[in-house]
Scaffold this active site. Sequence first.
Site, mmCIF file in Angstrom:
data_model
loop_
_atom_site.group_PDB
_atom_site.id
_atom_site.type_symbol
_atom_site.label_atom_id
_atom_site.label_comp_id
_atom_site.label_asym_id
_atom_site.label_seq_id
_atom_site.Cartn_x
_atom_site.Cartn_y
_atom_site.Cartn_z
ATOM 1 N N ASP A 126 43.125 55.589 -6.743
ATOM 2 C CA ASP A 126 42.859 56.126 -5.397
ATOM 3 C C ASP A 126 42.939 55.028 -4.323
ATOM 4 O O ASP A 126 42.603 55.287 -3.156
ATOM 5 C CB ASP A 126 41.451 56.740 -5.348
ATOM 6 C CG ASP A 126 41.417 58.154 -5.918
ATOM 7 O OD1 ASP A 126 42.319 58.954 -5.578
ATOM 8 O OD2 ASP A 126 40.493 58.457 -6.701
ATOM 9 N N GLU A 180 41.171 53.947 3.798
ATOM 10 C CA GLU A 180 40.156 54.240 4.811
ATOM 11 C C GLU A 180 38.740 54.234 4.235
ATOM 12 O O GLU A 180 37.778 53.922 4.938
ATOM 13 C CB GLU A 180 40.420 55.609 5.437
ATOM 14 C CG GLU A 180 39.343 56.014 6.420
ATOM 15 C CD GLU A 180 39.571 57.383 7.009
ATOM 16 O OE1 GLU A 180 39.809 57.459 8.209
ATOM 17 O OE2 GLU A 180 39.511 58.379 6.268
ATOM 18 N N ASP A 181 38.615 54.585 2.950
ATOM 19 C CA ASP A 181 37.276 54.707 2.389
ATOM 20 C C ASP A 181 36.617 53.368 2.096
ATOM 21 O O ASP A 181 35.406 53.301 1.909
ATOM 22 C CB ASP A 181 37.329 55.567 1.115
ATOM 23 C CG ASP A 181 37.722 56.990 1.446
ATOM 24 O OD1 ASP A 181 37.242 57.500 2.477
ATOM 25 O OD2 ASP A 181 38.527 57.577 0.704
ATOM 26 N N ARG A 211 35.928 53.905 -7.656
ATOM 27 C CA ARG A 211 36.566 53.324 -6.475
ATOM 28 C C ARG A 211 35.878 52.049 -5.986
ATOM 29 O O ARG A 211 36.345 51.406 -5.047
ATOM 30 C CB ARG A 211 36.629 54.372 -5.349
ATOM 31 C CG ARG A 211 37.395 55.638 -5.744
ATOM 32 C CD ARG A 211 37.848 56.439 -4.552
ATOM 33 N NE ARG A 211 38.680 55.642 -3.678
ATOM 34 C CZ ARG A 211 39.055 56.001 -2.458
ATOM 35 N NH1 ARG A 211 38.676 57.165 -1.989
ATOM 36 N NH2 ARG A 211 39.801 55.209 -1.708
ATOM 37 N N ARG A 220 29.520 61.312 -1.178
ATOM 38 C CA ARG A 220 29.943 59.908 -1.264
ATOM 39 C C ARG A 220 29.087 58.958 -0.408
ATOM 40 O O ARG A 220 29.031 57.758 -0.682
ATOM 41 C CB ARG A 220 31.402 59.778 -0.807
ATOM 42 C CG ARG A 220 32.397 60.626 -1.586
ATOM 43 C CD ARG A 220 32.612 60.077 -2.983
ATOM 44 N NE ARG A 220 33.527 60.918 -3.760
ATOM 45 C CZ ARG A 220 34.843 60.759 -3.769
ATOM 46 N NH1 ARG A 220 35.401 59.800 -3.059
ATOM 47 N NH2 ARG A 220 35.601 61.551 -4.500
ATOM 48 N N HIS A 259 34.827 64.760 2.832
ATOM 49 C CA HIS A 259 34.250 63.822 3.794
ATOM 50 C C HIS A 259 34.066 64.513 5.155
ATOM 51 O O HIS A 259 34.700 65.527 5.418
ATOM 52 C CB HIS A 259 35.209 62.641 4.016
ATOM 53 C CG HIS A 259 35.352 61.724 2.852
ATOM 54 N ND1 HIS A 259 36.561 61.471 2.250
ATOM 55 C CD2 HIS A 259 34.438 60.968 2.188
ATOM 56 C CE1 HIS A 259 36.394 60.589 1.261
ATOM 57 N NE2 HIS A 259 35.110 60.281 1.198
ATOM 58 N N CYS A 281 43.009 59.066 5.759
ATOM 59 C CA CYS A 281 42.572 58.195 4.653
ATOM 60 C C CYS A 281 43.624 57.179 4.225
ATOM 61 O O CYS A 281 43.299 56.236 3.511
ATOM 62 C CB CYS A 281 42.088 59.008 3.472
ATOM 63 S SG CYS A 281 43.156 60.329 3.002
HETATM 64 C C1 CIR Z 1 38.907 60.550 -3.637
HETATM 65 O O1 CIR Z 1 38.438 61.580 -4.121
HETATM 66 O O2 CIR Z 1 38.208 59.569 -3.384
HETATM 67 C C2 CIR Z 1 40.376 60.484 -3.351
HETATM 68 N N1 CIR Z 1 41.104 61.191 -4.345
HETATM 69 C C3 CIR Z 1 40.677 61.063 -1.973
HETATM 70 C C4 CIR Z 1 40.086 60.253 -0.879
HETATM 71 C C5 CIR Z 1 40.423 60.772 0.465
HETATM 72 N N2 CIR Z 1 39.853 59.940 1.450
HETATM 73 C C6 CIR Z 1 39.639 60.303 2.710
HETATM 74 O O3 CIR Z 1 39.864 61.446 3.061
HETATM 75 N N3 CIR Z 1 39.112 59.409 3.530
#
Ligand code: CIR
Length: 253
Positions: free
Chosen positions: A61, A66-67, A86, A131, A161, A248
């Site tokens: 991922d 962005e995360d 992650r 999260r 999110h 993201c």
């Molecule tokens: C997740 O579940 O963490 C990733 N597959 C998708 C993350 C998407 N992130 C975002 O929208 N900021």
Amino acid sequence: MSFTHAITRRPGKEMAAGITTSTLGSPDYAKALDQFNAYVKALNQCGLSVTVLDPLDGYPDAHFVEDAAVVTPDLAVITNPGAASRKGEVPSIAAALQPFRKIVWVKPPGTIDGGDVLMIGRHFFIGLSDRTNEQGARQLGDAVSGFGCTWTPVPVAAGLHFKSSVNAVSTDTLLTTQSFVDHPSLAGFHRIVVSPQEEYAGNTLLVNSHLIMPAGFPDTRKKLETLGRPIIELDTSEFRKMDGGLTCLSLRF
Ligand code: CIR
């Protein structure tokens, strides 16, 4: 906030092993790369200089950069992502941001994903989601308060999110799904509401004067056209299969 830079990461071959709740099937890697390249080109078109990091082995991922951080005009807050798989993404993002900002780290038990953080002017909405927990939100809130910013926690009952559902589309206007439209924290902003069948388009990205929106959402496009900004539509089908979208795929600053 006007942006000059973006950090992105090319998806790796193992992207299909990432976390998802979607039932849209497995992503096609070649198609995802094409969509990613078009995304980088769109950011260039918006005037940004774009860093493209290499895929991070073992982290399917990791292209959802962005995360892993929240970048403000004053500092870069490196997150402690809420998903166990992650957490190891953050050191390489910290290294990429080091030349640009003072680095601050969110520490456990605080968890936070950048996808839960919406900065509009000098205010931060911080979604409390699966999260992002209260300790994580508070650590980010305290860090940005030190620079005169304000923040509000917002419970996220729908979507992965906060920014899966609510995004800024101008300095005083939010694009939001119906589930957030009456939220008291959002009062004071103009709101454009996406229709229930176009909820995915709530994840539209404002980059300087442009709006980048996912392709195939004509009703939302019509609503956004009233803002008079240039609109770029991008196909995000392969990232959607992994619960991802436009915001993201980059850190903008
Ligand atoms: C997740 O579940 O963490 C990733 N597959 C998708 C993350 C998407 N992130 C975002 O929208 N900021």
